[in-house]
Write an enzyme that holds these catalytic residues in place. Structure first.
Site, mmCIF file in Angstrom:
data_model
loop_
_atom_site.group_PDB
_atom_site.id
_atom_site.type_symbol
_atom_site.label_atom_id
_atom_site.label_comp_id
_atom_site.label_asym_id
_atom_site.label_seq_id
_atom_site.Cartn_x
_atom_site.Cartn_y
_atom_site.Cartn_z
ATOM 1 N N THR A 11 0.827 -1.210 0.000
ATOM 2 C CA THR A 11 0.000 0.000 0.000
ATOM 3 C C THR A 11 0.858 1.256 0.000
ATOM 4 O O THR A 11 0.711 2.115 -0.876
ATOM 5 C CB THR A 11 -0.909 0.010 1.244
ATOM 6 O OG1 THR A 11 -1.637 -1.221 1.274
ATOM 7 C CG2 THR A 11 -1.883 1.163 1.205
ATOM 8 N N LYS A 100 7.119 1.817 11.915
ATOM 9 C CA LYS A 100 7.172 2.171 13.341
ATOM 10 C C LYS A 100 7.834 1.107 14.201
ATOM 11 O O LYS A 100 8.486 1.423 15.187
ATOM 12 C CB LYS A 100 5.777 2.486 13.871
ATOM 13 C CG LYS A 100 4.816 1.334 13.742
ATOM 14 C CD LYS A 100 3.400 1.688 14.102
ATOM 15 C CE LYS A 100 2.493 0.526 13.757
ATOM 16 N NZ LYS A 100 2.340 0.295 12.315
ATOM 17 N N GLU A 124 9.376 10.329 9.233
ATOM 18 C CA GLU A 124 8.169 11.134 9.457
ATOM 19 C C GLU A 124 6.908 10.282 9.409
ATOM 20 O O GLU A 124 5.980 10.490 10.187
ATOM 21 C CB GLU A 124 8.100 12.241 8.386
ATOM 22 C CG GLU A 124 6.933 13.188 8.497
ATOM 23 C CD GLU A 124 6.933 13.963 9.817
ATOM 24 O OE1 GLU A 124 7.756 14.865 9.968
ATOM 25 O OE2 GLU A 124 6.106 13.650 10.698
ATOM 26 N N VAL A 127 4.902 7.804 12.475
ATOM 27 C CA VAL A 127 3.914 8.247 13.473
ATOM 28 C C VAL A 127 2.962 9.238 12.812
ATOM 29 O O VAL A 127 3.400 10.180 12.148
ATOM 30 C CB VAL A 127 4.581 8.955 14.671
ATOM 31 C CG1 VAL A 127 3.534 9.392 15.698
ATOM 32 C CG2 VAL A 127 5.618 8.063 15.331
ATOM 33 N N GLY A 129 0.929 9.013 10.311
ATOM 34 C CA GLY A 129 0.744 8.975 8.853
ATOM 35 C C GLY A 129 1.276 10.227 8.195
ATOM 36 O O GLY A 129 2.468 10.526 8.259
ATOM 37 N N GLU A 185 -7.798 -4.214 10.345
ATOM 38 C CA GLU A 185 -7.257 -5.423 9.731
ATOM 39 C C GLU A 185 -8.003 -6.660 10.211
ATOM 40 O O GLU A 185 -8.686 -6.629 11.224
ATOM 41 C CB GLU A 185 -5.766 -5.522 10.049
ATOM 42 C CG GLU A 185 -5.023 -4.353 9.439
ATOM 43 C CD GLU A 185 -3.521 -4.447 9.621
ATOM 44 O OE1 GLU A 185 -2.996 -5.565 9.618
ATOM 45 O OE2 GLU A 185 -2.890 -3.382 9.756
ATOM 46 N N LYS A 200 4.205 4.051 18.709
ATOM 47 C CA LYS A 200 4.242 5.444 18.264
ATOM 48 C C LYS A 200 4.552 6.401 19.412
ATOM 49 O O LYS A 200 5.346 7.324 19.249
ATOM 50 C CB LYS A 200 2.932 5.803 17.563
ATOM 51 C CG LYS A 200 2.776 5.067 16.219
ATOM 52 C CD LYS A 200 1.383 5.231 15.661
ATOM 53 C CE LYS A 200 1.258 4.574 14.282
ATOM 54 N NZ LYS A 200 -0.166 4.507 13.859
ATOM 55 N N GLY A 297 -3.474 5.558 5.775
ATOM 56 C CA GLY A 297 -3.966 5.678 4.409
ATOM 57 C C GLY A 297 -2.795 5.759 3.454
ATOM 58 O O GLY A 297 -1.752 6.310 3.765
#
Lengths: 405, 405
Positions: A11, A100, A124, A127, A129, A185, A200, A297
């Site tokens: 993804t 992460k 970046e 954590v 997104g 999930e 995170k 996402g």
């Protein structure tokens, strides 16, 4: 021109390729170099996909190619990501990752190695997104001593809690719906048990305090025990239940925990709903700031990864200083952390009330019309340990949620 | 060691000195250099103040001292700040400023000059006080095409609107109260007429689109016409009136304006209340992000200035690329901007309603129990020009507020 290789065409990996295609012109302009994807590492082939000719199955091809300046690691999991990333850095390549697990476990070491090799290790996207939080912590909040960092760090659980609150639905049916919609999930444990948020907040705490915070040390509680009744009470209080990852510095002690908490509208995280994430930071001079956006996402996460690639390309030959020593920060025992507790007891007789008054002292009683068989209240502030000692004396406590007001 | 000079020992200037004193150790650690205030420029003397020996009245002493590497300009106003800053950059010094007038007017030129001289011109504190927004726009949102940037950019007006809304008070009495509490200046024009927000959205738009947006071109409307009645209607709609500075890209057109607007709880800026600021950014891949914090105040603003000093010290000898060309971005005529309009008419007879129906077509009627003498409605989306043409035919329009939902 800067050649990059993308490790993992899932993804996020396909999102990175898409972002570079869609916004390539402006990205190259901002970067000052043309960024080109030279390789994509994946076990699978992707016949018909525009990147099919770039697919390689063997990492050695990538890591031994001196033309590759930047590695994008978006495979997830500690291994083989850790081995690959370490090798890349040792070969003088910068690494940008959304992973992460890798960052929480090996961040300090990989940052140190990057400094020695004069390359960059950027994360970046690990954590929040797409939300810019790692770079602001490193480069914008440098004048402050961070006193608190608290975040809604997991979109799945925030979606579930928001849905439960808006629709009065129960946890299991909302979870099923979230799974059907792809927001959760099939194996949702990492989200709903708080493990994802825990990694995170470990990363954010390490950056905020400049030392290694081990995620294994952080007390972690998920949202599986939150019921419709809890949410009814929250509403009656004008409050909202959020899964918060939080670390706070009090004098020289740092406490960290992940747990559902009650917050009120005056808290900047109160209106962070659905799959959105929010990260609240309190500094000793800046006061309160908050960062909000899509915590997951494909494209938001890819946006953050590509922003790291731009930064890495702009800093070829220069290490961006990041304070995260491998020296372990000993978290204070959570037993000493103090807050108020919202407690529901499955009895409403005078004797129970008397017992509670005797044990807990003054409490704020919370009444909800159709829950007459229960007695619910918020304690005065007390330590976790004190609360546990008192609570042990009651066999009929139905639920306890920590209170952030 | 890096020597700095602070130009102006007012609120922000003394805040900068305070932040460096309070957090000096951690700042120096993050910076990798020891930061030392060598001079403070002010017309006044400050006998008894710890910085009294550093006070100079003559800028030449500072700008000609080769030991001074970084200039902190916190005087405000275009002149003499512009002359001072330009001279500093030409002498090879980096400049950190909180001065929105200077940045809005001469940002592009001073950035270009800094690039030529291989120094840095940084201005995080010029927009949103302590909130990290300039650096995130420059360095974190680099993978995106910015489609919209909308902010609550002025704390004074947000405080006034919040108070009016919470207490049902009228504009003038809240303004007086805000002045008494130091939240509004004795001459509040720059705030309440939207001029301050206008300069800030000009700076943000220039950075978002990489070209010069002249603040003089931005349609600007303040909050002086907002009444208790407007706020009553807003509440009836579950909405809130906020002074928004906004610029949006639609196809190849960029519209920018500052005006009070109605927003709903689903908008991330809805819960930005009191003196807080919030900046909402929509990117084509990252989606929606929002940055929240103290938009003004001595220490939050100083925190942002000192973070710039740290960045400048870390980048001595390296120019941080900032895309803001001096090429002028021609904003599209605001007449073509399209939204819905909330309109109140001082008549509630059938003839007026018929006329409105004939002129505006379908509208959403907004009824408030104790405003029976009026007729209030929200139009369908239409251009500013179309609205004006229709509105001109009515002599009894009491108020119009643009709608962001």
């Amino acid at each position: 021109m800067v050649n990059i290789a993308v490790l993992g065409y899932g993804t996020v990996g396909s999102g990175v390729v898409e972002v570079l295609n869609v916004n390539g012109d402006s990205i190259n302009k901002r970067c000052g170099h043309e960024i080109q994807v030279k390789y994509v590492l994946d076990l699978r082939d992707f016949p018909g996909d525009p990147i099919q000719d770039k697919i390689v199955h063997n990492y050695e091809t990538i890591v031994n190619d001196p033309e590759v300046g930047i590695i994008v690691e978006v495979m997830g999991g500690v291994e083989p990501a850790y081995t690959f990333v370490k090798e890349a850095i040792l070969k003088g390549k910068s690494v940008c990752t959304s992973n992460k697990e890798l960052v929480a476990k090996h961040g300090a070491e990989l940052l140190k190695l990057s400094k020695q090799m004069n390359v960059n290790f950027l994360f970046e996207a690990s954590v929040g997104g797409g939300i810019p939080i790692i770079r602001p912590l490193n480069q914008s909040l440098t004048a402050d001593e961070i006193e608190e960092i608290t975040g809604i760090l997991n979109g799945t659980t925030n979606y579930i809690l928001t849905k439960m609150s808006n629709e009065g639905s129960d946890f299991n049916s909302v979870l099923k719906e979230a799974q059907a919609m792809g927001y959760a999930e099939r194996n949702p444990q990492a989200d709903i048990e708080g493990y994802d948020a825990c990694r995170k907040i470990a990363i954010l705490s390490s950056l905020a305090f400049g030392m290694q915070v081990d995620f294994e040390d952080i007390y972690t509680e998920g949202i599986t025990k939150i019921t419709e009744a809890d949410i009814k009470y929250a509403k009656a209080m004008g409050a909202s239940i959020k899964l918060l990852g939080s670390s706070k510095k009090e004098q020289d002690h740092v406490y960290a925990m992940v747990a559902p908490m009650l917050i009120k509208p005056s808290h900047p995280l109160f209106s962070v709903n659905d799959v959105f994430n929010g990260i609240f930071v309190r500094g000793n001079v800046i006061g309160d700031v908050m960062f909000y956006g899509s915590g997951a996402g494909k494209l938001p996460t890819a946006s953050a990864v590509v922003a790291d690639v731009v930064d890495a390309a702009k800093h070829i030959g220069t290490n961006i200083m990041t304070l995260w020593s491998s020296k372990k920060l000993e978290l204070s025992d959570i037993k000493r952390a103090t807050h108020r507790f919202f407690v529901r007891v499955a009895a409403n007789d005078e004797k129970t009330k008397e017992q509670i008054a005797m044990e807990f002292g003054q409490v704020d009683v919370i009444a909800v019309p159709d829950m007459k068989e229960e007695y619910a209240f918020i304690t005065m502030p007390m330590s976790e340990e004190t609360y546990q000692q008192k609570a042990e004396k009651f066999k009929n406590i139905v639920s306890m949620i920590r209170v952030n007001f």
